[in-house]
Design an enzyme around this catalytic site. Sequence first.
Site, PDB file in Angstrom:
ATOM      1  CE  LYS A  42     -13.166  58.403  -0.613  1.00  0.00           C
ATOM      2  NZ  LYS A  42     -12.371  58.763   0.583  1.00  0.00           N
ATOM      3  CE1 TYR A 267       1.672  26.086  -0.004  1.00  0.00           C
ATOM      4  CE2 TYR A 267      -0.321  27.423   0.103  1.00  0.00           C
ATOM      5  CZ  TYR A 267       0.647  26.767  -0.640  1.00  0.00           C
ATOM      6  OH  TYR A 267       0.598  26.800  -2.012  1.00  0.00           O
ATOM      7  CG  MET A 315      -2.929  33.037  -5.496  1.00  0.00           C
ATOM      8  SD  MET A 315      -1.716  32.946  -6.806  1.00  0.00           S
ATOM      9  CE  MET A 315      -0.244  33.523  -5.955  1.00  0.00           C
TER      10      MET A 315
END
Length: 374
Positions: A42, A267, A315
């Site tokens: 899978k 951040y 990110m």
Amino acid sequence: MRVEAVGLPASWCRIHLDRVSHNLERALALVPDGRSFCAVLKADAYGHGIDRIVPIVREQGVGTVGITSNQEAFAVRAAGFDGRLIRLRAAVPEEIEGALEARVEEQVGSRQAALHLRALANAGRLRTPLHLALNAGGMARDALDISTEPGRVLCREILDAVGGHVGGICSHFASNTPDALPRASALFQGEVAWVLANSDLRREALLVHVGSSLTLVAETPVETDMYRCAAVLYGILRPEWGFVPTMDVEARVVSLQDYPAGTPVGYDHATRLSRASRLACVSIGYQNGFDRGAGGRSDVVVRDRFAPVVGKVSMNAIVVDVTDVPRVAVGDTVAIFGGGQAQAIAPAQAERQFATIMADLYSDWGLRNPRHYG
């Protein structure tokens, strides 16, 4: 260790095919005599690449592969596997019809599925056996619950519709602890016995299968004709038995800067430096599978030493404190999982840092990042 930047992405997975082969060999040695083994591929073989894992499965004589999606089914066939191919979940009619050419053995646990499969059989299009999926106190996911009278009535209807095509009965254990496993096994076998007593199915003609890698290594005997395993292939379980991780996740140092004590990092300025520090910007972030919540509680390996991730994860970048790591240079390889000779991020540590299981991490990393094979 350093890597050449030309031709390499920001972050990548190194897949060790020799380790997959080693793990499979050890797993097969654990299978009791008279039982068989299903290699579960899978999620593109847990992010390792079906096209690369199927040849290993074939080399070691594994005759059954488990998948969930049609894409996986056709990838397994394209890689040259000609054995049994079992779907390990329910499927909608469109999926079932789309997989006919790949000769996928489907599960059946609902009236709708049974009627559709009967129609395919009547049209001469169903060429593979079916597997009656029983919940048996298990996952309550997509299998039939025959602990109630309505469930037993439905089971009889399903068998009336497609009983002549049923070649297997299956379930899935929700827990493999020493206390839970014997009870779950006895419950499943009891439900199998009920099915046999209330149908024309013959036990000797059926593949009765339940259990996963966790069942195989549980040291608690269960009745099953086949073990459906994935985790052991990729070294997720039982390192003390010689199973080894099969994937490294790596990125590189792209910048080094010195900052004074008190400097806020990342951040929201969630972290402030308690000392003058050398910080490395590393080319991986949540886009590449470094979970955004893992900042401030994770280590990576730089030049064979653990180094902490500081601040929030961006990110495409993380910040690593390399103050205590000598000779760090731009371009150095950073191990996010796995590592060097002296230090490595092992599965147990990765699961703690990322607050999830290795199956999730492998699948995520392998599908988000380019793969390099060795």
